[in-house]
Structures are given as C-alpha cells and as structure tokens.
Write a protein that holds these residues in place. Structure first.
Motif, mmCIF file in Angstrom:
data_model
loop_
_atom_site.group_PDB
_atom_site.id
_atom_site.type_symbol
_atom_site.label_atom_id
_atom_site.label_comp_id
_atom_site.label_asym_id
_atom_site.label_seq_id
_atom_site.Cartn_x
_atom_site.Cartn_y
_atom_site.Cartn_z
ATOM 1 N N UNK A 88 28.306 155.766 73.802
ATOM 2 C CA UNK A 88 27.629 155.282 72.600
ATOM 3 C C UNK A 88 27.689 153.759 72.510
ATOM 4 N N UNK A 89 28.868 153.179 72.763
ATOM 5 C CA UNK A 89 28.993 151.722 72.742
ATOM 6 C C UNK A 89 28.109 151.081 73.802
ATOM 7 N N UNK A 90 28.085 151.685 74.980
ATOM 8 C CA UNK A 90 27.272 151.166 76.085
ATOM 9 C C UNK A 90 25.797 151.172 75.723
ATOM 10 N N UNK A 122 34.057 142.459 77.215
ATOM 11 C CA UNK A 122 34.780 143.033 76.077
ATOM 12 C C UNK A 122 34.741 144.556 76.116
ATOM 13 N N UNK A 123 33.568 145.114 76.408
ATOM 14 C CA UNK A 123 33.437 146.565 76.530
ATOM 15 C C UNK A 123 34.364 147.101 77.605
ATOM 16 N N UNK A 124 34.544 146.325 78.644
ATOM 17 C CA UNK A 124 35.398 146.722 79.759
ATOM 18 C C UNK A 124 36.867 146.756 79.350
ATOM 19 N N UNK A 125 37.288 145.813 78.515
ATOM 20 C CA UNK A 125 38.703 145.673 78.177
ATOM 21 C C UNK A 125 39.154 146.519 76.992
ATOM 22 N N UNK A 187 39.645 134.798 76.600
ATOM 23 C CA UNK A 187 39.119 135.469 75.401
ATOM 24 C C UNK A 187 38.751 136.922 75.692
ATOM 25 N N UNK A 188 38.323 137.197 76.923
ATOM 26 C CA UNK A 188 37.985 138.582 77.273
ATOM 27 C C UNK A 188 39.213 139.479 77.186
ATOM 28 N N UNK A 189 40.410 138.889 77.380
ATOM 29 C CA UNK A 189 41.629 139.673 77.305
ATOM 30 C C UNK A 189 42.184 139.810 75.902
ATOM 31 N N UNK A 190 41.768 138.929 74.982
ATOM 32 C CA UNK A 190 42.259 138.977 73.603
ATOM 33 C C UNK A 190 41.931 140.317 72.949
ATOM 34 N N UNK A 215 44.418 161.570 75.398
ATOM 35 C CA UNK A 215 43.299 162.039 76.224
ATOM 36 C C UNK A 215 42.046 161.212 75.960
ATOM 37 N N UNK A 216 41.842 160.813 74.702
ATOM 38 C CA UNK A 216 40.707 159.954 74.348
ATOM 39 C C UNK A 216 40.771 158.644 75.134
ATOM 40 N N UNK A 217 41.967 158.038 75.175
ATOM 41 C CA UNK A 217 42.139 156.789 75.915
ATOM 42 C C UNK A 217 41.867 156.986 77.400
ATOM 43 N N UNK A 218 42.273 158.130 77.935
ATOM 44 C CA UNK A 218 41.982 158.422 79.346
ATOM 45 C C UNK A 218 40.479 158.515 79.571
ATOM 46 N N UNK A 219 39.779 159.135 78.641
ATOM 47 C CA UNK A 219 38.326 159.266 78.772
ATOM 48 C C UNK A 219 37.607 157.934 78.782
ATOM 49 N N UNK A 220 38.014 157.015 77.896
ATOM 50 C CA UNK A 220 37.329 155.723 77.842
ATOM 51 C C UNK A 220 37.633 154.900 79.097
ATOM 52 N N UNK A 221 38.856 155.043 79.668
ATOM 53 C CA UNK A 221 39.178 154.311 80.880
ATOM 54 C C UNK A 221 38.403 154.851 82.082
ATOM 55 N N UNK A 222 38.337 156.155 82.211
ATOM 56 C CA UNK A 222 37.601 156.748 83.335
ATOM 57 C C UNK A 222 36.116 156.410 83.239
ATOM 58 N N UNK A 223 35.582 156.331 82.020
ATOM 59 C CA UNK A 223 34.180 155.954 81.851
ATOM 60 C C UNK A 223 33.912 154.580 82.450
#
Length: 259
Positions: A88-90, A122-125, A187-190, A215-223
């Motif tokens: 959705x964010x993407x 930012x979306x990546x981090x 700033x990208x890391x902030x 599990x939610x955090x795992x999903x966003x990282x794998x995405x």
C-alpha cells in the motif's frame, strides 16, 4: 516493563551503521564500483532475510504451544498484513529508486527528483525500524531477552553500513557535494529510530499482539528484499556477485543469532 540503557542503545545502533556507511562518501575518490554495489546489496538482502526468520518469525511462532492453531495462524496473518502494508505504501507514496530512476506511487510534479529519491530510501528503512522496535518492545515486556534485541540491532547496523554507502553514492553521482550526499544518507537512517519508537509504543500498549507484530515486521522486511533489493542487485551483469553477497549476509546473521 522499563526502557533500559541497552534498549536505548539498541534503538540507535542501526542508525550508527547507516551514518558510518554514509560517511564513506568523504573517503571514496570515485563512484562505487558496480560489482561492489551488487555484493553489498546482496549482503543486505541476506541479513534482512535471516533476521526476518530468526529474530522475528521464529519468536512469533514460539509464542504459542505446539499444536495450537494460533501457532501458524497469527504469524501467517501478521506476515501477510506486513506485506500488504508495504504494498500500500509503495502504491501511494511517490518515490523514485536510486538505481532505476523510475517513478512509482502516485504521480505528482510538485516534488523534486531528489525528494522522491529520499522517499524511496525512507520506504526502504521503515521496515528495519519497525523490526527493531518490535523486538525492543518484546524485551521490555519480558517476552524476549536482551541478547535477541542486541543481535538484531547489530545485524541491522552491519547491513546498514553498506546500505549507507549505496544511498550516499548515487546522490554524489547526481552532482551533490560530499557533505550534502552524506546528510541525505544520514537523514535516510533517522526514520529507523522514529519507526522503532512507534512500534515500541504500539507493542507495549497492546502486549498481547507481540507475536502478530513480530510477524508483521518480518513481512515488511521481506517485501523490501523481494521488491527492491534483489531485483536491483540482479539487474545487468555479474548478478552472481549479489547471490554470493546474499549467502554471506544470511550466514553471518544466522551465526549471530545462534551464538
């Protein structure tokens, strides 16, 4: 339930990795070699995949007794919701990836090219910050130990070091000064400690949802790994270098977890 000094340190360790990596722009005399970039992107992918499995999904699954249907239902649903959240964010946020220069998200001419590139970073981090925050909250609730928290933070910092180089380098290639390229990388890391704090607040307030949030955090990282890192790392020649980097990153993070 308290915010220990170790929790505070874990909150900022990933940002230190990004900052140190971004600072390399002052020492690199020329653009980052494409082969080195592929290795680094593969390495970052391997660390994130391993962290998603051992630091996030495994604790989520182990939160339930063997044979309980929630053992697979809650982690499975949480993982899919995390993927859907990033999708959705993407789709909604206008951004431009550093390598492809291809615009994604809602079309808008009001934002500069540089700002769109910053939004992509930012979306990546964000996923990494959410992951660190959920694990810190798990430690604060007594469900996870400090070793698990520090391991994930150190793993993310190791992964963020080459990522900081990868972020600042293209900004430098765009014609920015070294100081400004470093600032954008920093700033990208902030966003990571900010996302961590939001995840901590939510998870601590609703402690019963910890398995789902892990599990939610795992999903966003794998995405992020599947949607961005691996495709960019495999684009063009020498994609096998990215595969080697992924394998090394995966094993390194696995060893950190098991130790």
């Amino acid at each position: 339930m308290n915010f220990t000094p170790m929790a505070v340190l874990s909150l900022f360790i990933p940002l230190i990795g990004t900052t140190l990596g971004s600072a390399m722009v002052f020492f690199l005399k020329k653009d980052l070699n494409p082969r080195v970039r592929k290795i680094m992107m593969g390495f970052a992918s391997g660390v994130m995949i391993a962290a998603s499995i051992w630091s996030l999904m495994q604790p989520a699954i182990n939160s339930y007794e063997k044979g309980d249907f929630k053992m697979w239902l809650i982690p499975g649903v949480g993982f899919l919701v995390g993927v859907g959240f990033m999708l959705l964010l993407d789709y909604l946020i206008p951004h431009m990836h550093l390598a492809s220069k291809q615009e994604e998200g809602v079309n808008t001419n009001k934002l500069s090219k540089t700002f769109k590139m910053m939004l992509a970073v930012t979306l990546h981090n964000v996923p990494e910050g959410l992951a660190a925050g959920v694990v810190i909250a798990g430690m604060m609730n007594g469900n996870l130990n400090e070793q698990a928290m520090l391991t994930l933070a150190i793993g993310l910092a190791i992964q963020n070091f080459p990522e900081g180089i990868i972020v600042s380098g293209p900004f430098r290639e765009e014609g920015m000064s070294k100081g400004k390229a470093f600032l954008y990388g920093f700033l990208s890391g902030i966003v990571e400690p900010i996302a961590s704090l939001l995840a901590i607040l939510f998870t601590v307030l609703v402690s019963s949802l910890l398995p789902a949030t892990l599990a939610f955090a795992a999903g966003v990282m794998i995405y992020v790994v599947v949607e961005e890192l691996i495709p960019e790392a495999n684009d063009g020649l020498h994609s096998n270098l990215a595969t080697i980097g992924l394998a090394v990153g995966f094993v390194l993070m696995m060893v950190l977890e098991l130790l």
